[in-house]
Each structure stands twice: as C-alpha cells, then as structure tokens.
Design a protein around this motif. Structure first.
Motif, PDB file in Angstrom:
ATOM      1  N   GLY A 110       0.775  -1.236   0.000  1.00  0.00           N
ATOM      2  CA  GLY A 110       0.000   0.000   0.000  1.00  0.00           C
ATOM      3  C   GLY A 110       0.802   1.278   0.000  1.00  0.00           C
ATOM      4  N   HIS A 111       2.129   1.169   0.024  1.00  0.00           N
ATOM      5  CA  HIS A 111       2.917   2.399   0.048  1.00  0.00           C
ATOM      6  C   HIS A 111       2.813   3.133  -1.276  1.00  0.00           C
ATOM      7  N   PRO A 112       2.547   4.438  -1.233  1.00  0.00           N
ATOM      8  CA  PRO A 112       2.429   5.237  -2.448  1.00  0.00           C
ATOM      9  C   PRO A 112       3.803   5.614  -2.987  1.00  0.00           C
ATOM     10  N   PRO A 113       3.880   6.361  -4.080  1.00  0.00           N
ATOM     11  CA  PRO A 113       5.182   6.826  -4.569  1.00  0.00           C
ATOM     12  C   PRO A 113       5.903   7.677  -3.521  1.00  0.00           C
ATOM     13  N   LEU A 117       7.346  10.006   2.777  1.00  0.00           N
ATOM     14  CA  LEU A 117       6.946  11.365   2.424  1.00  0.00           C
ATOM     15  C   LEU A 117       5.654  11.324   1.619  1.00  0.00           C
ATOM     16  N   GLY A 118       5.573  10.396   0.649  1.00  0.00           N
ATOM     17  CA  GLY A 118       4.369  10.263  -0.154  1.00  0.00           C
ATOM     18  C   GLY A 118       3.162   9.898   0.677  1.00  0.00           C
ATOM     19  N   GLU A 119       3.366   9.051   1.672  1.00  0.00           N
ATOM     20  CA  GLU A 119       2.278   8.634   2.550  1.00  0.00           C
ATOM     21  C   GLU A 119       1.712   9.830   3.320  1.00  0.00           C
ATOM     22  N   GLN A 120       2.595  10.657   3.849  1.00  0.00           N
ATOM     23  CA  GLN A 120       2.153  11.822   4.617  1.00  0.00           C
ATOM     24  C   GLN A 120       1.418  12.826   3.749  1.00  0.00           C
ATOM     25  N   VAL A 121       1.948  13.088   2.560  1.00  0.00           N
ATOM     26  CA  VAL A 121       1.334  14.064   1.670  1.00  0.00           C
ATOM     27  C   VAL A 121      -0.022  13.576   1.175  1.00  0.00           C
ATOM     28  N   LEU A 122      -0.092  12.316   0.772  1.00  0.00           N
ATOM     29  CA  LEU A 122      -1.346  11.790   0.253  1.00  0.00           C
ATOM     30  C   LEU A 122      -2.422  11.762   1.340  1.00  0.00           C
ATOM     31  N   ASP A 123      -2.039  11.512   2.579  1.00  0.00           N
ATOM     32  CA  ASP A 123      -3.007  11.551   3.676  1.00  0.00           C
ATOM     33  C   ASP A 123      -3.549  12.966   3.861  1.00  0.00           C
ATOM     34  N   ARG A 124      -2.647  13.939   3.847  1.00  0.00           N
ATOM     35  CA  ARG A 124      -3.089  15.332   4.020  1.00  0.00           C
ATOM     36  C   ARG A 124      -4.012  15.767   2.889  1.00  0.00           C
ATOM     37  N   VAL A 125      -3.634  15.437   1.667  1.00  0.00           N
ATOM     38  CA  VAL A 125      -4.448  15.807   0.511  1.00  0.00           C
ATOM     39  C   VAL A 125      -5.804  15.101   0.548  1.00  0.00           C
ATOM     40  N   ALA A 126      -5.791  13.815   0.924  1.00  0.00           N
ATOM     41  CA  ALA A 126      -7.034  13.044   0.973  1.00  0.00           C
ATOM     42  C   ALA A 126      -8.023  13.645   1.962  1.00  0.00           C
ATOM     43  N   ARG A 127      -7.520  14.088   3.110  1.00  0.00           N
ATOM     44  CA  ARG A 127      -8.410  14.643   4.129  1.00  0.00           C
ATOM     45  C   ARG A 127      -8.806  16.092   3.841  1.00  0.00           C
ATOM     46  N   GLY A 135      -8.818   9.590   5.387  1.00  0.00           N
ATOM     47  CA  GLY A 135      -7.591   9.920   4.679  1.00  0.00           C
ATOM     48  C   GLY A 135      -6.914   8.765   3.979  1.00  0.00           C
ATOM     49  N   PHE A 136      -5.591   8.732   4.117  1.00  0.00           N
ATOM     50  CA  PHE A 136      -4.788   7.675   3.506  1.00  0.00           C
ATOM     51  C   PHE A 136      -3.783   7.159   4.518  1.00  0.00           C
ATOM     52  N   GLU A 137      -3.545   5.848   4.497  1.00  0.00           N
ATOM     53  CA  GLU A 137      -2.523   5.229   5.343  1.00  0.00           C
ATOM     54  C   GLU A 137      -2.011   4.001   4.613  1.00  0.00           C
ATOM     55  N   GLY A 138      -0.696   3.844   4.552  1.00  0.00           N
ATOM     56  CA  GLY A 138      -0.119   2.765   3.770  1.00  0.00           C
ATOM     57  C   GLY A 138      -0.553   1.383   4.216  1.00  0.00           C
ATOM     58  N   ASN A 139      -0.687   1.164   5.525  1.00  0.00           N
ATOM     59  CA  ASN A 139      -1.111  -0.152   6.014  1.00  0.00           C
ATOM     60  C   ASN A 139      -2.574  -0.429   5.669  1.00  0.00           C
TER      61      ASN A 139
END
Length: 509
Positions: A110-113, A117-127, A135-139
């Motif tokens: 589930g890890h994004p690009p 860093l990608g995980e944190q950014v995608l979570d922020r953008v998702a929310r 949001g988003f979380e790799g696990n």
C-alpha cells in the motif's frame, strides 16, 4: 517441525476447491508475489531514492523480500523453541512460517510513490482537499489492495486470501476514526502507532471504514489475541520489518556515502562522555546542532512513550554497541565499491540481523504498546538507536528535504488534477478507464457500507451525492497510490501540459 493453526485460519471469503493438493497458505503467498502491486514495489522508494545512488539502494521490493526472509527465520525459531513458548503460540492461534512470509511480502503493497513522504502528503491531501474522513494510510491501503483492489481467478475484487494471512497484515488493527472518541489517555497508555492527536483519529491504522467489517471478521478468527493486539504471525512480520529497516537502511546510507563519520561520531561520543550533564538539562535547552543533544532528546522520547521497557542503562549499552560496531567500526571504512568495503558492510549487516532475530520474547499478556511477540529489552533499545542514526543524519538533511518538497508538489498536483477532471461534466468521460472503473467500484462499496453499517456515516454523509463524492475521492487516492515514483512524475507532467512524451507517458494511465 510442528505447524499449527486454529480452525478458521484457512477459511476464505469465497470457498475454493483444491485438486492439486496445494497448501492454502502457499496459494496465498503465490498470489501476492504474482500480483502487479508486488512487482510495482521495485520502482517505489524505500527511504532515499535510487536515482543517483545506483542499484545498491533498497527499494520497497528488495526490502519486502528481506523482511520475508527474516520473518520466516523468526517463525521457525518459535516453532522449534522451548515447550513453554510453543504452548503460548498454540494458545494464541498458531504460527505458520508461510503465513508470516505472505504477510511480509504484502506488508508494503500500500505504500504510495516517494516513500514515507508520499504517505504523509497523500493523507493530508485526501483529508483536506478530497474530504475523506479517514484519509490515507499505507497499512490500510495494503489491506484494501488484498481485499478489494487486486483480483484473482476466484473473484474480481480482492485476492480472496485466507483469514490468517489477512489478519497477519493488520499491524494496527483498528480504523482511524474509532479513536476520535477516546479522551484523556497518555501515549504510554495507547497502542503503538495511535499517536496523541486523537481529535483527527489514529495516526496509524490498518483498515479504512469501507474495509472495517472485514477487518473485524478476520480478527474474530483469533479470539485469544488481546484487544488492539496483532496476531502472532503479524507480530513476527512487524518485528522483521523493524529489524530489516533499522539494519538494511544503514547499509544503504553507508554505500551511498550520505553518512559523515565525523558528525555521527561527535553525536555518539558527546552523549557517552556527557550523559550526566545532558541529563540535567531542561528539554528547552536541547538543541539539534549541539553534539549529544539529539541522542538525549531521543532517549527522553523513548522514556516518555515506553516507560514499560525503556531503561537508561540498557539504552547506554545500545549506544555503546552501535558506536563501537557501526560509528567507529564500519563508518571508518570509506565505501569505494571495493571488496574490503563490501565485506565490511556485509559482515556488519549479518551480525546485527542474527543478533536481533535471535532476541525474541513471546508473552501471553503483553503491554498495550508491545505485542504478543516482541524483541528483548536490549534488542528493542538496539533497534531504536539504529533508527536514530538514519532519522537524525539522513531524514533531517536539507538536500533530501528540498527533493521531497518537489515530490510533495507532484502528488498534490496529481490529486487536484484528477479531482478537477472528474468534476468536469463535459470531459470526465475521457478520464483514464482504470480510474473511472475505480470510481464506480468505490462508490458501490460506500453504498454497501451505508446499508450494512450506517454508524460509519454522519447524518450529512448519507445522501446519494455524498456517497458518490466519497467514492470518487477514494478512487482518486487508490489510483495515485498505485503509481511508481516514475509514473507519478510523468503523469503529473501530463496533467500540467509539460510532458514531451505524450504517447509514451500516457500508457501509464
């Protein structure tokens, strides 16, 4: 060798008939390894990018393979251990080395690009931009891939894995939002990974709301596992991940030449010689640039969160051991690609891997911040000190930060670009087919969740338009998270109209 597993661990959501005698868990690991999501990991950053560093740097695929090897070794060690250990493992639901390997192979799907860093950014953008409450979380994305996004010959949605393997990837067996109602607990009284900002939910979690019912169903197969605890097989995978991350990443940084011996040595030697003086300082007096202060701050964080195991004398022994073997040992040999340097780093890696995977404890009633399977006290401190080296001397580097800010912009542009595209009634039909199919499937999942578990929705989320919005947002996140690093960069260029390889880059859509 005894291999046990309680009734239900081999069950699948959709029953399958085996005519060739294959073991159910072996079928699972092959499905995971043959998955395109698994192949994709070869082009996803682990910690630092391979570009400019050569092939010596781990990616998510090589990391996962090594986690699998370490995890298998630990599992076999438990199954061939003393009678008391085997009895506890059996009582908790059993431990099959193939299940452990399957979980290790799957744990980073589930890890994004662009790594964490990608995980944190995608979570922020998702929310914040797409309005996804969890949001988003790799696990959680890993569990979603295994149960919904990937496909097999048994079902078009999900790999239809056994309950044991699905449970073994649940490193943080809760949803994000279930922790929002928890109040007044300190970090040391909450499971590792939940964090302290409970107003926004858990920091780490293993299932989105749309997969919550399935998560609870597979956990129900293991009634002896305590609340908010991992299964035995999951704990082994988690420990193996920690071991591989803490040791192999130092291998990477040493080979890439990004660790300066003088700076690292000053930090360790200053703390070792000035421990008593540093202990007397107020937290506000600790500064990043003063040698020894960062190690002292790291020790204080450990003591605050994990007082159940943190011990200053054991911590000092770990600092001495890492200083002796890595800082004043391996790091004094400049890596030049020659045989001497290669032998030195290989020997260092093997020593520490063997030491850590041989330092395992099984507990029937673990601390809430630990697990049924954990590292010994000394090994736990060792891993934390090894992790300190790369968090302090690699992740905090300004040159890496500059590069990561650019990567963050790529993900932000992808999210806003696809969001605007799907909102464009005149042009949405020309969006990539995979994205449109994902929107349809995710929206159907939210509709089904509304019927089966309406408690997951606020009153203003129950309407059809809101369900469609949630489905579209989740599909955008799924789509972006499935890219490799290179795909993310090339597709962002396409969306910005700056790509010079229209037809070639467009194939990745």
């Amino acid at each position: 060798m005894q291999k046990t597993h309680m009734t239900g661990g081999r069950d699948r959501t959709i029953p399958e008939t085996r005519t060739n005698g294959d073991d159910e868990f072996r079928v699972d690991i092959e499905r995971i390894r043959f998955s395109p999501y698994f192949s994709r990991l070869s082009a996803v950053t682990q910690v630092i990018p391979q570009a400019g560093s050569g092939t010596v740097i781990h990616n998510r695929l090589t990391h996962s393979l090594k986690v699998s090897a370490v995890a298998r070794s630990i599992a076999i060690g438990l199954l061939t251990g003393d009678e008391k250990t085997r009895a506890v493992v059996d009582e908790l639901g059993g431990c099959d080395p193939v299940v452990v390997q399957a979980a290790a192979a799957a744990h980073d799907l589930g890890h994004p690009p662009f790594g964490h860093l990608g995980e944190q950014v995608l979570d922020r953008v998702a929310r914040d931009e797409l309005g996804l409450p969890d949001g988003f979380e790799g696990n959680a994305q890993t569990f979603r891939i295994l149960t919904a996004l990937d496909s097999s010959d048994a079902t078009p949605r999900g790999l239809n894995l056994t309950a044991a393997v699905r449970a073994a990837v649940l490193k943080y067996p809760w949803t994000r939002n279930e922790w929002r109602s928890v109040r007044g607990r300190s970090a040391e009284r909450m499971p590792r990974g939940v964090g302290t900002r409970l107003a926004t939910g858990a920091q780490k979690y293993s299932a989105y709301d749309v997969e919550a019912l399935e998560m609870h169903a597979v956990l129900g197969v293991f009634p002896s596992i305590e609340v908010h605890q991992q299964t035995v097989e999951c704990s082994i995978m988690d420990i193996a991940d920690d071991i591989a991350y803490s040791v192999h990443d130092l291998d990477d940084f040493y080979r890439a030449g990004v660790l300066d011996h003088t700076t690292v040595s000053a930090e360790f030697s200053s703390w070792l010689t000035q421990q008593r003086e540093l202990e007397a300082l107020d937290d506000s007096e600790l500064t990043l640039r003063t040698p020894g202060h960062s190690l002292e701050a790291a020790w204080r964080r450990m003591r605050q969160k994990d007082s159940w195991i943190a011990d200053v004398d054991t911590f000092r022994a770990s600092v001495e051991g890492v200083n002796r073997d890595f800082v004043e040992g391996l790091l004094t040999i400049p890596y030049d690609g020659g045989l001497e340097a290669d032998r030195a780093v290989t020997a260092f890696t093997r020593r520490w891997i063997d030491h850590l995977k041989g330092s395992i404890v099984v507990e029937r009633h673990p601390n809430i911040r630990s697990g049924h399977v954990r590292l010994t006290s000394q090994a736990w401190h060792d891993v934390n000190v090894l992790k300190f080296v790369h968090s302090r001397f690699v992740l905090e580097r300004s040159d890496l930060a500059v590069f990561q800010r650019g990567q963050a912009r790529v993900l932000e542009n992808l999210a806003s670009g696809f969001h605007a595209w799907l909102d464009d009634e005149d042009d949405a039909a020309r969006a990539p087919r995979r994205l449109l199919d994902s929107v349809e499937a995710a929206t159907a999942e939210y509709r089904q969740l509304l019927v089966e578990a309406p408690e997951f929705f606020d009153a203003d989320q129950a309407g059809s338009l809101e369900i469609e919005r949630l489905g579209r947002a989740r599909a955008i996140v799924d789509y972006i998270a499935s890219f490799t690093d290179a795909q993310a960069t090339s597709v962002a260029a396409l969306l910005n109209g700056t790509s010079e390889g229209l037809w070639e880059a467009g194939r990745s859509l």
